[in-house]
Design a protein around this motif. Structure first.
Motif, PDB file in Angstrom:
ATOM      1  N   GLU A  85     114.490  71.240-112.945  1.00 30.40           N
ATOM      2  CA  GLU A  85     113.250  71.647-112.302  1.00 30.40           C
ATOM      3  C   GLU A  85     112.952  70.820-111.060  1.00 30.40           C
ATOM      4  O   GLU A  85     112.377  71.321-110.086  1.00 30.40           O
ATOM      5  N   GLN A  86     113.331  69.542-111.084  1.00 28.55           N
ATOM      6  CA  GLN A  86     112.996  68.644-109.986  1.00 28.55           C
ATOM      7  C   GLN A  86     114.075  68.573-108.904  1.00 28.55           C
ATOM      8  O   GLN A  86     113.870  67.906-107.890  1.00 28.55           O
ATOM      9  N   MET A  87     115.215  69.248-109.099  1.00 30.01           N
ATOM     10  CA  MET A  87     116.314  69.098-108.148  1.00 30.01           C
ATOM     11  C   MET A  87     115.939  69.449-106.709  1.00 30.01           C
ATOM     12  O   MET A  87     116.273  68.704-105.781  1.00 30.01           O
ATOM     13  N   PRO A  88     115.259  70.553-106.451  1.00 27.29           N
ATOM     14  CA  PRO A  88     114.910  70.848-105.046  1.00 27.29           C
ATOM     15  C   PRO A  88     114.091  69.739-104.392  1.00 27.29           C
ATOM     16  O   PRO A  88     114.361  69.349-103.248  1.00 27.29           O
ATOM     17  N   ALA A  89     113.106  69.208-105.105  1.00 27.34           N
ATOM     18  CA  ALA A  89     112.266  68.154-104.539  1.00 27.34           C
ATOM     19  C   ALA A  89     113.050  66.864-104.352  1.00 27.34           C
ATOM     20  O   ALA A  89     112.878  66.157-103.345  1.00 27.34           O
ATOM     21  N   ILE A  90     113.925  66.533-105.312  1.00 27.12           N
ATOM     22  CA  ILE A  90     114.738  65.320-105.202  1.00 27.12           C
ATOM     23  C   ILE A  90     115.674  65.424-104.011  1.00 27.12           C
ATOM     24  O   ILE A  90     115.819  64.484-103.223  1.00 27.12           O
ATOM     25  N   ARG A  91     116.308  66.579-103.856  1.00 24.41           N
ATOM     26  CA  ARG A  91     117.219  66.768-102.718  1.00 24.41           C
ATOM     27  C   ARG A  91     116.475  66.631-101.401  1.00 24.41           C
ATOM     28  O   ARG A  91     116.945  65.968-100.467  1.00 24.41           O
ATOM     29  N   GLU A  92     115.323  67.268-101.300  1.00 19.88           N
ATOM     30  CA  GLU A  92     114.558  67.216-100.054  1.00 19.88           C
ATOM     31  C   GLU A  92     114.152  65.780 -99.722  1.00 19.88           C
ATOM     32  O   GLU A  92     114.275  65.337 -98.571  1.00 19.88           O
ATOM     33  N   ALA A  93     113.705  65.042-100.725  1.00 21.45           N
ATOM     34  CA  ALA A  93     113.272  63.663-100.487  1.00 21.45           C
ATOM     35  C   ALA A  93     114.447  62.781-100.075  1.00 21.45           C
ATOM     36  O   ALA A  93     114.325  61.942 -99.167  1.00 21.45           O
ATOM     37  N   ARG A  94     115.582  62.950-100.714  1.00 25.39           N
ATOM     38  CA  ARG A  94     116.757  62.130-100.391  1.00 25.39           C
ATOM     39  C   ARG A  94     117.281  62.437 -98.994  1.00 25.39           C
ATOM     40  O   ARG A  94     117.672  61.525 -98.257  1.00 25.39           O
ATOM     41  N   GLU A  95     117.306  63.706 -98.634  1.00 25.45           N
ATOM     42  CA  GLU A  95     117.790  64.068 -97.304  1.00 25.45           C
ATOM     43  C   GLU A  95     116.837  63.547 -96.227  1.00 25.45           C
ATOM     44  O   GLU A  95     117.269  63.061 -95.174  1.00 25.45           O
ATOM     45  N   LYS A  96     115.551  63.638 -96.491  1.00 23.44           N
ATOM     46  CA  LYS A  96     114.568  63.126 -95.532  1.00 23.44           C
ATOM     47  C   LYS A  96     114.735  61.628 -95.335  1.00 23.44           C
ATOM     48  O   LYS A  96     114.736  61.127 -94.203  1.00 23.44           O
ATOM     49  N   MET A  97     114.916  60.897 -96.424  1.00 24.13           N
ATOM     50  CA  MET A  97     115.103  59.456 -96.333  1.00 24.13           C
ATOM     51  C   MET A  97     116.382  59.120 -95.582  1.00 24.13           C
ATOM     52  O   MET A  97     116.418  58.212 -94.749  1.00 24.13           O
ATOM     53  N   ALA A  98     117.463  59.867 -95.850  1.00 24.05           N
ATOM     54  CA  ALA A  98     118.739  59.614 -95.172  1.00 24.05           C
ATOM     55  C   ALA A  98     118.620  59.834 -93.676  1.00 24.05           C
ATOM     56  O   ALA A  98     119.144  59.054 -92.865  1.00 24.05           O
ATOM     57  N   MET A  99     117.910  60.880 -93.283  1.00 27.35           N
ATOM     58  CA  MET A  99     117.752  61.164 -91.860  1.00 27.35           C
ATOM     59  C   MET A  99     116.874  60.104 -91.186  1.00 27.35           C
ATOM     60  O   MET A  99     117.140  59.698 -90.045  1.00 27.35           O
ATOM     61  N   GLU A 100     115.843  59.642 -91.875  1.00 32.02           N
ATOM     62  CA  GLU A 100     114.953  58.635 -91.303  1.00 32.02           C
ATOM     63  C   GLU A 100     115.652  57.291 -91.117  1.00 32.02           C
ATOM     64  O   GLU A 100     115.342  56.551 -90.187  1.00 32.02           O
ATOM     65  N   GLN A 101     116.596  56.981 -91.987  1.00 30.73           N
ATOM     66  CA  GLN A 101     117.286  55.693 -91.932  1.00 30.73           C
ATOM     67  C   GLN A 101     118.583  55.737 -91.132  1.00 30.73           C
ATOM     68  O   GLN A 101     119.231  54.713 -90.953  1.00 30.73           O
ATOM     69  N   MET A 102     118.934  56.901 -90.626  1.00 28.17           N
ATOM     70  CA  MET A 102     120.221  57.045 -89.957  1.00 28.17           C
ATOM     71  C   MET A 102     120.193  56.396 -88.572  1.00 28.17           C
ATOM     72  O   MET A 102     119.277  56.631 -87.781  1.00 28.17           O
ATOM     73  N   PRO A 103     121.195  55.589 -88.252  1.00 27.81           N
ATOM     74  CA  PRO A 103     121.265  54.996 -86.917  1.00 27.81           C
ATOM     75  C   PRO A 103     121.660  56.038 -85.879  1.00 27.81           C
ATOM     76  O   PRO A 103     122.134  57.123 -86.231  1.00 27.81           O
TER      77      PRO A 103
END
Length: 318
Positions: free
Chosen positions: A26-44
């Motif tokens: 049930e939580q997979m879509p939200a987990i994926r979205e949060a992880r991708e957002k964090m990865a993009m924000e931290q990307m050099p």
């Protein structure tokens, strides 16, 4: 019993402060979205000299087309190596975009063409969707090799965690279908064996951090569409299930000594060697799953040197 005392000192702060994560369908879509957002924000910032384009590979047997990111530097060469890289994420998470810095480093530092497919994730798509998507991406690379300037005798398959397990499974499938070939396997703490989920003898020194037994069971159950550990699991889903490992390309395998996958990775390396496959195997002390997230750690720097040298040799870019 905790394995905390085994952590490398410069890894402790990071891994001991990680918030808990529970995976559920049930939580997979939200987990994926949060992880991708964090990865993009931290990307050099990515190097401007590396071209990044998106392509689509036709899916096999009516399956959906496979989205891919292609990384390369401008060149007129027609003999460049290629790396088909499969992202990690327990077969349920991840995207090629999250590994863009690594892809750019390979493209720039090795003059390689890097192909990163967005294979379908579980539980929405169970096996064999993921490995067939990876195979479709490889077929596309072969069809477009001349345009990309790729020497098809110098194509490696690479991946970390689930991506490493998928890379190993794809290498088996490619060997058995005999349409294409790889020159090298680059497997970083690969997720190879669903039977780890049912082992009663596994030491608590393995898998306390990041990817634990509960997450491992979720990932394998999602991929297989059934409880893991049964008798009918395909080696193209879990590479450790293969009876015959002969005829596979040379491999670089590495893991942290605290990783849940340590024993299955060591056993796979041993079996590859026994089958006559050249293997370079590294186990890094004090390192849990994903230890290279701490870029400044001593063990991460050692891994980075070992891994880059091995991959460069494997594709003839040393």
């Amino acid at each position: 019993m905790s394995s905390e005392h085994l952590l490398e000192p410069d890894l402790k702060d990071f891994f001991l402060s990680m918030p808990p994560l529970t995976l559920s369908r049930e939580q997979m879509p939200a987990i994926r979205e949060a992880r991708e957002k964090m990865a993009m924000e931290q990307m050099p910032p990515l190097p401007p000299e590396v071209s990044i384009v998106q392509e689509m590979a036709p899916g096999r047997d009516g399956a959906p087309d496979v989205r891919m990111k292609i990384y390369r530097t401008p060149s007129d060469r027609k003999d460049r190596p290629a790396i088909l890289h499969l992202h990690g994420g327990g077969y349920v998470l991840g995207s090629p975009e999250s590994n863009a810095p690594q892809h750019c480093a390979w493209a720039k530092g090795m003059d390689a063409v890097v192909i990163a497919p967005a294979y379908r994730l579980a539980p929405e798509t169970a096996f064999p969707g993921n490995v067939e998507d990876a195979y479709a991406a490889l077929a596309w690379v072969y069809r477009n090799a001349e345009q990309l300037g790729i020497d098809t005798s110098r194509i490696a398959v690479a991946g970390e965690s689930a991506g490493g397990g998928l890379a190993a499974a794809l290498a088996l499938l490619v060997r058995d279908r005999k349409e294409y070939s790889f020159c090298f396997q680059y497997l970083i703490f690969p997720m190879l064996d669903d039977r780890t989920t049912i082992r009663a003898d596994l030491s608590p020194m393995f898998g306390e951090f990041v990817w634990d037994r509960e997450k491992n069971r979720f990932g394998w159950t999602a991929l297989l569409g059934q409880a893991p550990g049964g008798h009918d699991v395909s080696p193209y889903a879990a590479a450790a299930r293969a009876d015959d490992l002969s005829g596979l390309p040379p491999a670089f395998i590495s893991t942290g000594a605290m990783d849940l996958f340590t024993e299955e990775d060591l056993d796979y390396a041993r079996r590859l060697m026994a089958a006559g496959v050249p293997v370079e195997m590294h186990v890094y002390p004090g390192a849990p799953h994903g230890f290279m997230w701490v870029a400044g750690a001593r063990v991460t720097k050692q891994f980075a040197r070992d891994a880059r040298e091995a991959l460069a040799r494997g594709i003839g870019a040393a």
